[in-house]
Write a protein that holds these residues in place. Structure first.
Motif, PDB file in Angstrom:
ATOM      1  N   ARG A  78      78.053 -58.007  87.927  1.00  0.00           N
ATOM      2  CA  ARG A  78      78.755 -57.105  88.838  1.00  0.00           C
ATOM      3  C   ARG A  78      78.472 -55.658  88.440  1.00  0.00           C
ATOM      4  O   ARG A  78      78.557 -55.311  87.281  1.00  0.00           O
ATOM      5  CB  ARG A  78      80.257 -57.374  88.790  1.00  0.00           C
ATOM      6  CG  ARG A  78      80.615 -58.751  89.340  1.00  0.00           C
ATOM      7  CD  ARG A  78      82.066 -59.006  89.216  1.00  0.00           C
ATOM      8  NE  ARG A  78      82.767 -58.145  90.165  1.00  0.00           N
ATOM      9  CZ  ARG A  78      84.076 -58.159  90.331  1.00  0.00           C
ATOM     10  NH1 ARG A  78      84.830 -58.955  89.595  1.00  0.00           N
ATOM     11  NH2 ARG A  78      84.647 -57.363  91.187  1.00  0.00           N
ATOM     12  N   PRO A  79      78.145 -54.812  89.402  1.00  0.00           N
ATOM     13  CA  PRO A  79      77.846 -53.413  89.089  1.00  0.00           C
ATOM     14  C   PRO A  79      79.094 -52.567  88.858  1.00  0.00           C
ATOM     15  O   PRO A  79      78.985 -51.395  88.535  1.00  0.00           O
ATOM     16  CB  PRO A  79      77.070 -52.924  90.318  1.00  0.00           C
ATOM     17  CG  PRO A  79      77.562 -53.772  91.421  1.00  0.00           C
ATOM     18  CD  PRO A  79      77.878 -55.114  90.805  1.00  0.00           C
ATOM     19  N   PHE A  80      80.260 -53.108  88.999  1.00  0.00           N
ATOM     20  CA  PHE A  80      81.495 -52.322  88.832  1.00  0.00           C
ATOM     21  C   PHE A  80      82.437 -53.008  87.880  1.00  0.00           C
ATOM     22  O   PHE A  80      82.316 -54.111  87.509  1.00  0.00           O
ATOM     23  CB  PHE A  80      82.197 -52.091  90.159  1.00  0.00           C
ATOM     24  CG  PHE A  80      82.405 -53.320  90.980  1.00  0.00           C
ATOM     25  CD1 PHE A  80      83.571 -54.055  90.875  1.00  0.00           C
ATOM     26  CD2 PHE A  80      81.423 -53.764  91.867  1.00  0.00           C
ATOM     27  CE1 PHE A  80      83.771 -55.194  91.639  1.00  0.00           C
ATOM     28  CE2 PHE A  80      81.610 -54.912  92.619  1.00  0.00           C
ATOM     29  CZ  PHE A  80      82.786 -55.610  92.507  1.00  0.00           C
TER      30      PHE A  80
END
Length: 80
Positions: A78-80
């Motif tokens: 996940r990029p966040f």
């Protein structure tokens, strides 16, 4: 080319509504039939949501339990 949706079939219904609501709606230019239809559609959606949640309570609890024990699958991507 876009095709238009067929108009839904309508059925005449007799309902009782507060006199004050009718007066206020008339003063505000509210289409009572459409407002009632919208309200009924929202009530149906809410009831169906509650029914779905009740029918799937065990599966939802199981999934939440898995995630609380193991974290989200693929969370590292996940990029966040």
């Amino acid at each position: 080319m876009l095709q238009s949706k067929p108009k839904p079939q309508r059925k005449f219904a007799t309902i009782s509504i507060s006199f004050q609501l009718l007066e206020d709606a008339k003063l505000l230019g509210i289409d009572i039939s459409r407002a009632a239809e919208t309200g009924i559609a929202e009530a149906i959606a809410a009831k169906k949501t509650l029914q779905w949640q009740a029918e799937n309570r065990k599966v939802i609890a199981s999934s939440n339990d898995y995630i609380s024990r193991n974290g989200l699958p693929l969370a590292k991507y996940r990029p966040f």
